[in-house]
Design an enzyme around this catalytic site. Sequence first.
Site, PDB file in Angstrom:
ATOM      1  N   HIS A 224       0.917  -1.311   0.151  1.00 17.77           N
ATOM      2  CA  HIS A 224       0.075  -0.035   0.022  1.00 17.77           C
ATOM      3  C   HIS A 224       0.941   1.190  -0.042  1.00 17.77           C
ATOM      4  CE1 HIS A 224      -3.255  -2.743   0.434  1.00 17.77           C
ATOM      5  NE2 HIS A 224      -2.971  -2.974   1.894  1.00 17.77           N
ATOM      6  N   ALA A 225       1.758   1.311   1.069  1.00 22.59           N
ATOM      7  CA  ALA A 225       2.588   2.623   0.986  1.00 22.59           C
ATOM      8  C   ALA A 225       3.334   2.822  -0.244  1.00 22.59           C
ATOM      9  CB  ALA A 225       3.435   2.585   2.291  1.00 22.59           C
TER      10      ALA A 225
ATOM     11  N   CYS B  31      -6.425  -7.524   4.367  1.00 24.26           N
ATOM     12  CA  CYS B  31      -7.690  -7.335   5.195  1.00 24.26           C
ATOM     13  C   CYS B  31      -8.630  -8.386   4.476  1.00 24.26           C
ATOM     14  CB  CYS B  31      -8.212  -5.892   4.989  1.00 24.26           C
ATOM     15  SG  CYS B  31      -8.389  -5.288   3.177  1.00 24.26           S
TER      16      CYS B  31
ATOM     17  N   THR C 187       9.501   1.802   2.128  1.00 23.65           N
ATOM     18  CA  THR C 187       7.938   1.400   2.221  1.00 23.65           C
ATOM     19  C   THR C 187       7.972  -0.107   2.417  1.00 23.65           C
ATOM     20  OG1 THR C 187       7.774   1.638  -0.079  1.00 23.65           O
ATOM     21  CG2 THR C 187       6.688   3.228   1.236  1.00 23.65           C
TER      22      THR C 187
ATOM     23  N   GLY D  61       6.913  -1.965   5.198  1.00 28.90           N
ATOM     24  CA  GLY D  61       6.259  -2.524   5.734  1.00 28.90           C
ATOM     25  C   GLY D  61       6.527  -3.332   7.142  1.00 28.90           C
TER      26      GLY D  61
ATOM     27  N   TYR E 298      -7.574  -7.886  15.720  1.00 27.44           N
ATOM     28  CA  TYR E 298      -8.355  -7.761  14.576  1.00 27.44           C
ATOM     29  C   TYR E 298      -8.025  -8.942  13.756  1.00 27.44           C
ATOM     30  CZ  TYR E 298     -10.093  -3.039  15.105  1.00 27.44           C
ATOM     31  OH  TYR E 298     -10.900  -1.943  15.312  1.00 27.44           O
TER      32      TYR E 298
ATOM     33  N   SER F 253      15.122  10.233   9.889  1.00 24.72           N
ATOM     34  CA  SER F 253      16.174  11.274  10.551  1.00 24.72           C
ATOM     35  C   SER F 253      17.397  10.363  10.797  1.00 24.72           C
ATOM     36  CB  SER F 253      15.853  12.132  11.890  1.00 24.72           C
ATOM     37  OG  SER F 253      14.985  11.470  12.498  1.00 24.72           O
TER      38      SER F 253
ATOM     39  N   PHE G 164      12.766   9.215   2.949  1.00 30.71           N
ATOM     40  CA  PHE G 164      11.395   9.196   3.203  1.00 30.71           C
ATOM     41  C   PHE G 164      10.855   7.791   3.910  1.00 30.71           C
ATOM     42  CE2 PHE G 164      12.117  12.628   0.626  1.00 30.71           C
ATOM     43  CZ  PHE G 164      11.565  13.864   0.994  1.00 30.71           C
ATOM     44  N   ALA G 165       9.993   7.774   4.594  1.00 31.49           N
ATOM     45  CA  ALA G 165       9.472   6.303   5.094  1.00 31.49           C
ATOM     46  C   ALA G 165       7.986   6.361   5.320  1.00 31.49           C
ATOM     47  CB  ALA G 165      10.223   5.966   6.259  1.00 31.49           C
TER      48      ALA G 165
ATOM     49  N   PHE H 145     -31.832  13.821  11.703  1.00 29.57           N
ATOM     50  CA  PHE H 145     -32.714  13.190  12.102  1.00 29.57           C
ATOM     51  C   PHE H 145     -33.792  12.706  11.130  1.00 29.57           C
ATOM     52  CE2 PHE H 145     -37.183  12.770  14.045  1.00 29.57           C
ATOM     53  CZ  PHE H 145     -37.226  11.457  14.178  1.00 29.57           C
TER      54      PHE H 145
HETATM   55  C1  LIG Z   1      -4.744 -10.346   7.774  1.00 27.99           C
HETATM   56  C2  LIG Z   1      -4.580  -8.803   7.852  1.00 27.99           C
HETATM   57  C3  LIG Z   1      -5.648  -8.048   7.835  1.00 27.99           C
HETATM   58  C4  LIG Z   1      -5.589  -6.664   7.858  1.00 27.99           C
HETATM   59  N1  LIG Z   1      -6.570  -5.834   7.720  1.00 27.99           N
HETATM   60  C5  LIG Z   1      -6.632  -4.248   7.576  1.00 27.99           C
HETATM   61  C6  LIG Z   1      -7.730  -3.547   7.686  1.00 27.99           C
HETATM   62  O1  LIG Z   1      -9.053  -4.131   7.612  1.00 27.99           O
HETATM   63  N2  LIG Z   1      -7.715  -2.490   7.774  1.00 27.99           N
HETATM   64  C7  LIG Z   1      -6.527  -1.782   7.721  1.00 27.99           C
HETATM   65  O2  LIG Z   1      -6.426  -0.519   7.763  1.00 27.99           O
HETATM   66  N3  LIG Z   1      -5.376  -2.409   7.796  1.00 27.99           N
HETATM   67  C8  LIG Z   1      -5.234  -3.811   8.023  1.00 27.99           C
HETATM   68  N4  LIG Z   1      -4.311  -4.411   8.172  1.00 27.99           N
HETATM   69  C9  LIG Z   1      -3.035  -3.729   8.044  1.00 27.99           C
HETATM   70  C10 LIG Z   1      -2.594  -3.598   6.617  1.00 27.99           C
HETATM   71  O3  LIG Z   1      -2.306  -4.777   5.905  1.00 27.99           O
HETATM   72  C11 LIG Z   1      -1.070  -2.922   6.677  1.00 27.99           C
HETATM   73  O4  LIG Z   1      -1.266  -1.734   7.447  1.00 27.99           O
HETATM   74  C12 LIG Z   1      -0.572  -2.615   5.329  1.00 27.99           C
HETATM   75  O5  LIG Z   1      -0.396  -3.674   4.619  1.00 27.99           O
HETATM   76  C13 LIG Z   1       0.583  -1.603   5.295  1.00 27.99           C
HETATM   77  O6  LIG Z   1       1.068  -1.376   4.168  1.00 27.99           O
HETATM   78  P1  LIG Z   1       2.699  -1.146   3.887  1.00 27.99           P
HETATM   79  O7  LIG Z   1       2.664  -0.889   2.604  1.00 27.99           O
HETATM   80  O8  LIG Z   1       3.073  -0.112   4.732  1.00 27.99           O
HETATM   81  O9  LIG Z   1       3.601  -2.496   4.399  1.00 27.99           O
HETATM   82  P2  LIG Z   1       3.289  -3.913   3.712  1.00 27.99           P
HETATM   83  O10 LIG Z   1       1.877  -4.263   3.203  1.00 27.99           O
HETATM   84  O11 LIG Z   1       3.754  -4.938   5.006  1.00 27.99           O
HETATM   85  O12 LIG Z   1       4.135  -4.266   2.567  1.00 27.99           O
HETATM   86  C14 LIG Z   1       5.353  -3.889   2.403  1.00 27.99           C
HETATM   87  C15 LIG Z   1       6.156  -4.651   0.775  1.00 27.99           C
HETATM   88  O13 LIG Z   1       7.510  -4.204   1.089  1.00 27.99           O
HETATM   89  C16 LIG Z   1       8.125  -5.409   0.356  1.00 27.99           C
HETATM   90  N5  LIG Z   1       9.328  -5.617   1.055  1.00 27.99           N
HETATM   91  C17 LIG Z   1       9.655  -5.590   2.192  1.00 27.99           C
HETATM   92  N6  LIG Z   1      11.026  -5.885   2.382  1.00 27.99           N
HETATM   93  C18 LIG Z   1      11.634  -5.752   1.290  1.00 27.99           C
HETATM   94  C19 LIG Z   1      12.934  -5.875   0.635  1.00 27.99           C
HETATM   95  N7  LIG Z   1      14.144  -5.796   1.467  1.00 27.99           N
HETATM   96  N8  LIG Z   1      13.051  -5.653  -0.456  1.00 27.99           N
HETATM   97  C20 LIG Z   1      12.027  -5.817  -1.482  1.00 27.99           C
HETATM   98  N9  LIG Z   1      10.649  -5.666  -1.046  1.00 27.99           N
HETATM   99  C21 LIG Z   1      10.500  -5.539   0.232  1.00 27.99           C
HETATM  100  C22 LIG Z   1       7.208  -6.541   0.781  1.00 27.99           C
HETATM  101  O14 LIG Z   1       7.246  -7.591   0.022  1.00 27.99           O
HETATM  102  C23 LIG Z   1       5.666  -5.820   0.775  1.00 27.99           C
HETATM  103  O15 LIG Z   1       5.338  -6.063  -0.403  1.00 27.99           O
HETATM  104  C24 LIG Z   1      -4.392  -5.853   8.038  1.00 27.99           C
HETATM  105  C25 LIG Z   1      -3.262  -6.636   7.785  1.00 27.99           C
HETATM  106  C26 LIG Z   1      -3.114  -8.046   7.929  1.00 27.99           C
HETATM  107  C27 LIG Z   1      -1.979  -8.943   8.061  1.00 27.99           C
END
Ligand SMILES: Cc1cc2nc3c(=O)[nH]c(=O)nc-3n(C[C@H](O)[C@H](O)[C@H](O)COP(=O)(O)OP(=O)(O)OC[C@H]3O[C@@H](n4cnc5c(N)ncnc54)[C@H](O)[C@@H]3O)c2cc1C
Length: 465
Positions: free
Chosen positions: A11-12, A43, A111, A113, A162, A282, A293-294, A440
């Site tokens: 997502h990020a 999700c 990003t 995660g 959750y 930082s 950035f992160a 209402f």
């Molecule tokens: C089962 C489940 C249900 C969820 N339900 C909800 C919900 O209903 N609502 C909600 O708001 N949030 C929910 N979340 C949380 C949500 O999924 C996370 O907050 C979201 O995925 C964060 O996105 P992100 O891009 O920051 O990180 P991530 O989704 O963790 O993505 C990080 C990406 O970086 C890649 N990556 C990592 N390290 C490296 C590397 N060294 N080299 C190359 N690629 C790399 C990974 O492969 C991944 O694709 C849920 C999470 C889970 C596990």
Amino acid sequence: MTTVAVIGCTHAGTFAIKSILEQHPDWQVEVFERNDTISFLSCGIALWVGEHVSDPKRMFYSSPEELTEAGAHMHMRHEVTNVDIKRMTLTAKDLTNGTERRHGFDKLVITTGSVPAKPSIQGLDELMASGHVMLCKDYEDGKRIVDRSKRIKSVIVVGGGYIGSELAEQFSTRGIKTTLVDALPHVLDHNYDSVVTDAANKAFEEHDVTLAMGQKVIAFRSATGSDGVEDSGVTVVTELGEYTADFAIMGVGLVPNTRLVSSQLNTLGYGAIIVDEYMRASNPEGEILENVFAAGDCATTRFNPTGTNEYQPFATNAIHQAGLIGANIEHPTVAYMGTQATSAVQLYDLSMASTGMTLDLALRRHKDVTATTIEEDYRPDFMLSTTPVRATLVWEKGSGRILGAQFASRHDISMAANAVSIAIQAGFTIDQLAGTDMLFQPNFDQPINFINSLAMAAVSERNGQ
Ligand SMILES: Cc1cc2nc3c(=O)[nH]c(=O)nc-3n(C[C@H](O)[C@H](O)[C@H](O)COP(=O)(O)OP(=O)(O)OC[C@H]3O[C@@H](n4cnc5c(N)ncnc54)[C@H](O)[C@@H]3O)c2cc1C
């Protein structure tokens, strides 16, 4: 030309890349993602288990092709194995052929995660290696869990947050004997007070889910499964008992995936990258790095009820934070508004939604807080149907400032949490929320909407009425 390296594309990453290319279509954006897919909606995993997903391929809202068309260079199945922030270089390994290459960049977007928390528990590694215990995070995990769920009669879900609660709900609706274990005293403890989770406990019990709350898992052991075959199942040993099933899932939370950069950046204790309001990281001395950035699960968020940096791994936060990177990557321009960690869950026909702090958390952080709880029908009882809403409002005694709210009902109350989220963001007091204009109409609500009513009850309590 400016080169931006983006590590990680769920997502990020996806939102950061889109926002950067919108603002700087001529920049070179190099994206490194170790999977062969992007933008997976985790999700939906529990819904997938419960056969509520039309097509798992629709759980992705973007694709490498879409981002390539937008102008990004997508290095799919490339794992970044090293990052040197001082030199502005990274090493990426092509997971298809094993080759490694160094890349330079002018700006870095992290990003990466989170990963599922995997506490050190006796027997866990062995049982994970044999496939009897699984984690639940990404598309591959989802595929494995769905596949396994077709061949089991019983399951133990460790973690009553959750992720675990949603999985337990869906397993139980498929007739799989389900046990939900957590060290905390009640389900959904981080986001709800017990005055609201009573309804969730009841819903689980009505669906024959065994709740094993308040008991820490101390070991995993191989066991005979329901097919009578030795070592085809798993026993989860807690401080208070033992539970045996065909399969177990560890869903005890998410931790930042920042091992690559945590020694080079300023992080919170458990590794979340501390970002400022413009998403800039930082160095360990706390000096802002203009070009690093992160966003998302690898970073901190500003939690508005406390004004502090916290770790709140939600897709919502990831999307809001990352969407700002394009506007801020050249000059700090648009500030992040922070979060209330607003979130919701549906367990059977019970909707639960939460925003801000629980009373439990607020009492641990503040001295002078209280909560007001009401239960009333969401619309008049002259209607042919109505149903109660249980609602609780957490507020500061002196100032009356609202810190959090939670709702549970058979009615869809998700928007009520969003409404109070806005109130918290705006710094509202209980008096202001009590006086806020709300519609209402008998199809929708009472003459006094239950959100107004909740705040009015808090005002009465404060005034000693
Ligand atoms: C089962 C489940 C249900 C969820 N339900 C909800 C919900 O209903 N609502 C909600 O708001 N949030 C929910 N979340 C949380 C949500 O999924 C996370 O907050 C979201 O995925 C964060 O996105 P992100 O891009 O920051 O990180 P991530 O989704 O963790 O993505 C990080 C990406 O970086 C890649 N990556 C990592 N390290 C490296 C590397 N060294 N080299 C190359 N690629 C790399 C990974 O492969 C991944 O694709 C849920 C999470 C889970 C596990």
